[in-house]
Design an enzyme around this catalytic site. Structure first.
Site, PDB file in Angstrom:
ATOM      1  CG  ASN A  45      -1.648   1.330   0.803  1.00  0.00           C
ATOM      2  OD1 ASN A  45      -1.729   1.855   0.382  1.00  0.00           O
ATOM      3  ND2 ASN A  45      -2.704   0.898   2.158  1.00  0.00           N
ATOM      4  NE  ARG A  66      -4.841   3.453  -1.252  1.00  0.00           N
ATOM      5  CZ  ARG A  66      -4.091   4.732  -0.687  1.00  0.00           C
ATOM      6  NH1 ARG A  66      -3.180   4.796  -0.740  1.00  0.00           N
ATOM      7  NH2 ARG A  66      -4.657   5.788  -0.820  1.00  0.00           N
ATOM      8  CG  HIS A 113      -8.131   8.255   1.213  1.00  0.00           C
ATOM      9  ND1 HIS A 113      -8.997   9.743   1.341  1.00  0.00           N
ATOM     10  CD2 HIS A 113      -7.262   8.092   1.364  1.00  0.00           C
ATOM     11  CE1 HIS A 113      -7.435  10.389   1.360  1.00  0.00           C
ATOM     12  NE2 HIS A 113      -6.168   8.828   1.349  1.00  0.00           N
ATOM     13  NE  ARG A 129      -2.281  14.712  -1.628  1.00  0.00           N
ATOM     14  CZ  ARG A 129      -2.529  13.349  -1.509  1.00  0.00           C
ATOM     15  NH1 ARG A 129      -4.246  13.459  -2.422  1.00  0.00           N
ATOM     16  NH2 ARG A 129      -3.003  13.038  -0.504  1.00  0.00           N
ATOM     17  CD  GLU A 147      -5.785   3.189   2.966  1.00  0.00           C
ATOM     18  OE1 GLU A 147      -6.299   3.354   2.329  1.00  0.00           O
ATOM     19  OE2 GLU A 147      -4.638   2.577   3.414  1.00  0.00           O
TER      20      GLU A 147
END
Length: 383
Positions: free
Chosen positions: A8, A86, A174, A234, A370
């Site tokens: 990931n 991912r 996400h 960001r 995840e």
């Protein structure tokens, strides 16, 4: 006995997990490379033992090499039959876990400009894993897949219709994290699963999602992973006129603007100090305080907006590195949300307890996983 490896790759970290293959994969060890760049740290968790080691990992590719070296002693007698990845952007077509064939990889590479901090590294991880485990199945799980099926009004921009048909639309991200959290809710709180949830995935990358009956109906992120909340580096939501101004009046080249919006903005740009929320909370610099003020303000604003999308709210759920661990940020975000019956217990909040709410709207902290979602997808592909 065979093994499953999950990779990931985030914007500043690389998480990995080694599982024994089973219908519910059995976690053997996990870890991550944090702060990829100048201060990279490899963390390995094996049962009760946790080790930390500084490593030279200026880029995710170098971090992956260190992960492979750390895993090598644990792979004896455990052949890796599947590697799960991912993948941040799956576009319009990749709506479920997919075998990463050559044609699929070529298609996914077209999304590199839409997620430049993630997609190229995600795909590089696939190639590295293919080299390390040539006989293993490679499976991609897409952050955008969870949001496919949005109502049209939450999927489109007010641009000429032809652009929507070409794929200029809100994708949301996400999704692997949101899938895990909604799964926990469905299993543990089935009545709540039918309700109206706002899940806040707050980390170096951050977004929120409006969910009802386990389905995404709105997200703060849009066409790219720039939109919505301010993040580590960001910008989050920005007037497109600002971008036009930078191009036409300031003479910035498109690549300069892209670099600024992705890598020099957010908490780092606002504070001028760091993108690390922990360091900002510890700082007494006024600009650090202002960066946090903006982050909290935007989070509170998006909760209100997503509540409007849902027509109400039954639970606010925090996850992600900041969402799970930064009690002061959770506390400040919910200030002023009493009109939504959102209140928290300060003591429970400091403990990062699962239930921290005291109002009629539940407020929860659920650590995301995840990697487990990815491991389940790999098991299904192997089976």
């Amino acid at each position: 006995m065979s093994g499953i490896l999950t990779l990931n790759t985030g914007s500043s970290s690389l998480k990995f997990g080694l599982y024994r293959d089973a219908p519910e994969p059995d976690l053997l060890l996990h870890g991550q490379v944090d702060e990829i760049g100048d201060n990279a740290l490899l963390i390995l968790n094996t049962g009760e033992e946790r080790t930390k080691q500084k490593v030279a990992a200026p880029k995710p590719a170098a971090a992956l090499e260190h992960v492979m070296q750390a895993l090598a002693p644990h792979l004896s007698g455990l052949p890796i039959h599947g590697v799960g990845h991912r993948i941040v952007h799956g576009g319009m077509d990749f709506t479920k876990p997919t075998l990463l064939t050559g044609d699929v990889m070529a298609a996914l590479a077209r999304f590199n400009p839409l997620a430049p901090l993630h997609q190229p590294h995600n795909l590089a991880g696939v190639e590295a894993a293919r080299t390390a485990f040539p006989d293993a199945v490679q499976v991609g799980c897409f952050d955008t897949a969870f949001h496919r099926g949005h109502p049209w009004v939450n999927d489109t921009f007010a641009l000429p219709r032809a652009f929507y048909d070409e794929g200029v639309r809100r994708y949301g991200f996400h999704g692997v994290s949101y899938e895990y959290i909604t799964g926990v809710i469905k299993t543990t709180y089935p009545d709540l699963h039918k309700g109206r949830l706002v899940i806040a995935h707050l980390g170096n990358g951050a977004s929120m999602c409006a969910i009802t009956n386990g389905k995404s109906v709105g997200s703060t992120m849009g066409f790219s992973a720039l939109d919505g909340l301010p993040m580590g580096t960001r910008c989050g939501q920005i007037d497109p006129g600002v971008v036009l101004y930078l191009l036409t009046q300031k003479g910035m080249a498109p690549l300069e603007v892209m670099e600024m919006l992705y890598s020099q903005s957010g908490l780092l740009g606002l504070s001028g100090i760091t993108s690390d929320m922990r360091a900002l909370l510890a700082s007494d610099d006024p600009q650090a305080r202002e960066a946090i003020d903006y982050y909290v303000f935007r989070a509170r604003r998006e909760i209100g907006a997503l509540t409007a999308v849902l027509g109400g709210i039954d639970a606010l759920i925090f996850c992600g590195g900041i969402g799970e661990n930064a009690a002061p940020i959770r506390s400040r975000i919910v200030e002023g949300l009493e009109y939504l019956n959102i209140k928290i217990d300060p003591a429970q909040n400091l403990r990062n307890a699962r239930d921290i709410g005291t109002g009629s709207t539940r407020v929860m902290v659920i650590p995301t996983d995840e990697e487990r979602i990815i491991a389940r997808a790999v098991h299904a592909a192997i089976s």
